[in-house]
Write an enzyme that holds these catalytic residues in place. Structure first.
Site: not given
Ligand code: G6P
Length: 611
Positions: A2, A484, A488, A491
């Site tokens: 937010c 990682e 990636k 995501e």
């Protein structure tokens, strides 16, 4: 998580708010809204991106010099127009925006319902708006007192910006757990979740601390605690260039940030590592260096990509400095009653410096008497202010939600720390120390070289863009890189991917391998090269498709793998900094080819300020 922006002054508020929201959109983007005060308070809010709000508002009268704006990442209530912020109290005396979670909202809501309050949204924020209004009307008190009293009844986290219809010359901001920065201009003030919406207007900022309440008007600012203790505001000068917040010709922030890495890594070690003198100076750690040298144990905490950087740190500290390391997810650490000793060093890693779980884990470690250090990117954020000492990564603002340059900057800081400690503890000799420094200086140009082969990554991505699963394998320093790489891809392209230690593959994931499964293997020339060659054979024997990241000139793997991507050789200790680049490029191109929103992937937010 937010984004909040607010303005009070002599200028028109709306353009400032909408631009600010665009800068903060990385924090959440499922709905957006503004409230403008001009005699009455007008609220405009919409499900969707900030640009949808801007389109919606285009034909409306948004004039007014006081306003607040919000871009949302939903916690309570699905993303829709009704749940979007700002929220009004039932009798329209107060309008507010909120970042955080009011944990006792259902109990407060019941009490307010008993007193006749009706709720229109599913949010915890509306409860707070009504609680403030109830106290304001019942107690016949000022808006400021109503806010402070209401907040004293709240359990949870908040960053708030509040307008009161009856006191139109004021804007109230309050913080507990969720970041807020006040921008100080000439006869005007700005409120924002971080400095990025403020920097184009003023470089003078005040960082609010937990339990602070700021009352802003054109004529001045008053700062106090929730309990009404007066505070003296401390004005900081920020050093942030507006150009760093633009895409600079790249299609996406993520690509810009991938390509910035030669520079950002240099910025991370420049001035700290001297190539001529062969010295490492980490000014932020001077005060704790004796403790660090004597450390019996290091505990590294973080979330997401920062946790992966922490895993690389484990290999670095154990190998170069021979200090035992534990790496913990902050969210698990804080709730599992961990054993923390007074002579432990806790290192919290966080790009944003605001991750709620990491902050809570830091507080726990401090209470237990440990020395707590921070490795953060955002200057002035909460974690650097909460820790005893630390090192900024200086990677520059990272806007793409999927972290890239922050990861390599974090690994660079951990590398500098491990080399410095290893030398001080006499684990590594001068020759090794000098050689590590030399090679660290070579890393930026080696990354340049990888980036020059960008078209190769696009080509391979075209072949695999429709795959439904990926496996990433690595050993040693490259195991965290495999994690990682998988993160990636998940995501930003929404393809299921798993990272695994290559040898562990036999104990499960090997069952998944068939002729459709791409397996990305990090197989550069390091001490486990022979072993990784065997792991590639195991994949090939099951007809898996091997995409191997190898050292330049490799001939052995070239014969076995289906696709080979060459990268420059480096020392094992620095290999994570190079091998992650191909994985970033691969996930970027696959996501773009799948028409995914690379910079703002669904359901994610850059800064997770709720637990
Ligand atoms: C979110 C972001 C990730 C990030 C993680 C930790 O999940 O989307 O990219 O790695 O938070 O954030 P931090 O700011 O603490 O590094």
């Amino acid at each position: 998580m937010c984004g909040i922006v607010g303005y009070i002054g002599n200028k028109q508020a709306y353009p400032i708010l909408i631009n600010g929201l665009k800068r903060l959109e990385y924090r959440g983007y499922d709905s957006a809204g503004v409230a403008i005060l001009n005699k009455e308070i007008k609220i405009f809010k919409k499900k969707g991106k900030v640009s949808d709000l801007d389109d919606f508002v285009s034909s409306k009268d948004v004039s007014g010099t006081v306003g607040i704006g919000h871009t949302r990442w939903a916690t309570h209530g699905e993303p829709n127009d009704l749940n979007a912020h700002p929220h009004s109290s039932m009798n329209n005396h107060f309008v507010l925006i909120h970042n955080g979670i009011i944990e006792n909202y259902s109990r407060l809501k019941e009490k307010l319902e008993d007193r006749g309050y009706i709720f229109y949204s599913d949010t915890d924020t509306e409860v707070l708006a009504n609680l403030i209004e109830y106290i304001y009307l019942k107690g016949k008190v000022s808006a400021e007192i109503a806010v402070r009293l209401a907040l004293s009844k709240v359990v949870g986290a908040y960053g708030l910006a509040i307008i009161c219809k009856g006191e139109p010359d004021k804007l109230i901001a309050a913080r507990k757990g969720s970041p807020l920065v006040i921008g100080v201009g000439e006869g005007e003030y700005y409120i924002a979740s971080d400095a990025t919406p403020i920097v184009e207007h003023t470089k003078s900022v005040i960082y609010l601390n937990d339990d602070d309440v700021a009352i802003l008007s054109k004529d001045g600012l008053s700062l106090k605690t929730i309990k009404n203790d007066k505070l003296t505001p401390k004005i900081h000068k920020i050093n942030l260039d507006i150009g760093e917040l633009e895409k600079n010709g790249f299609d996406h922030f993520m690509m810009k940030e991938i390509f910035e890495q030669p520079r950002s890594i240099l910025d991370t070690f420049r001035g700290r590592v001297s190539l001529d003198k062969k010295e490492i100076h980490l000014g932020g750690l001077y005060s704790v260096m004796p403790k660090l040298i004597e450390a019996k144990r290091i505990i590294i905490i973080g979330c997401g990509t920062s946790w992966h950087a922490g895993l690389v740190g484990e290999y670095l500290f154990e190998e170069l400095a021979r200090i035992p390391v534990e790496v913990e997810y902050a969210s698990e650490f804080r709730y599992r009653n961990p054993i923390i000793n007074e002579d432990d060093i806790v290192i919290a890693i966080s790009q944003s410096g605001e991750t709620a779980d990491t902050l809570a884990a830091i507080k726990l470690a401090k209470q237990a008497g440990a020395t707590v250090l921070g490795i953060c990117n955002v200057v002035g954020s909460s974690i650097p202010r909460e820790t005893h000492a630390g090192v900024y990564t200086h990677a520059g603002p990272e806007i793409g939600v999927a972290s890239t340059k922050a990861f390599t900057a974090q690994v660079t800081v951990l590398t500098m720390m491990a080399i410095a400690l290893g030398y001080e503890r006499e684990i590594i000799d001068k020759q090794n120390f000098d050689s590590l420094i030399n090679e660290l200086y070579n890393i930026p140009s080696k990354i340049e070289k990888i980036l020059k082969n960008n078209s190769q990554y696009l080509k391979i991505s075209k072949l695999f863009k429709d795959s439904t699963n990926f496996l990433y394998l690595g050993r040693g320093y490259l195991f965290p890189v495999a994690l990682e790489g998988a993160l990636k891809l998940k995501e930003i392209s929404y393809i299921h991917a798993e990272g695994y230690p290559a040898a562990e593959m036999k104990h499960g994931p090997i069952a998944l391998i068939d002729e459709k499964m791409p397996v990305v293997v990090l197989a550069t020339k390091d001490k486990s090269y022979e072993k990784i060659v065997s792991n590639i054979q195991e994949v090939k024997a099951r007809k898996g498709i091997v995409i191997a990241i190898v050292s330049e000139g490799d001939t052995i793997i070239k014969k076995m793998a289906n696709h080979v991507l060459e990268i420059p050789e480096t020392r094992d200790e620095l290999a994570a900094l190079l091998t992650v680049i191909p994985l970033q490029l691969l996930s970027y191109h696959i996501a773009v080819l799948r028409n995914c929103n690379v910079d703002q992937p669904r359901n994610l937010a850059k800064s997770v300020t709720v637990e």
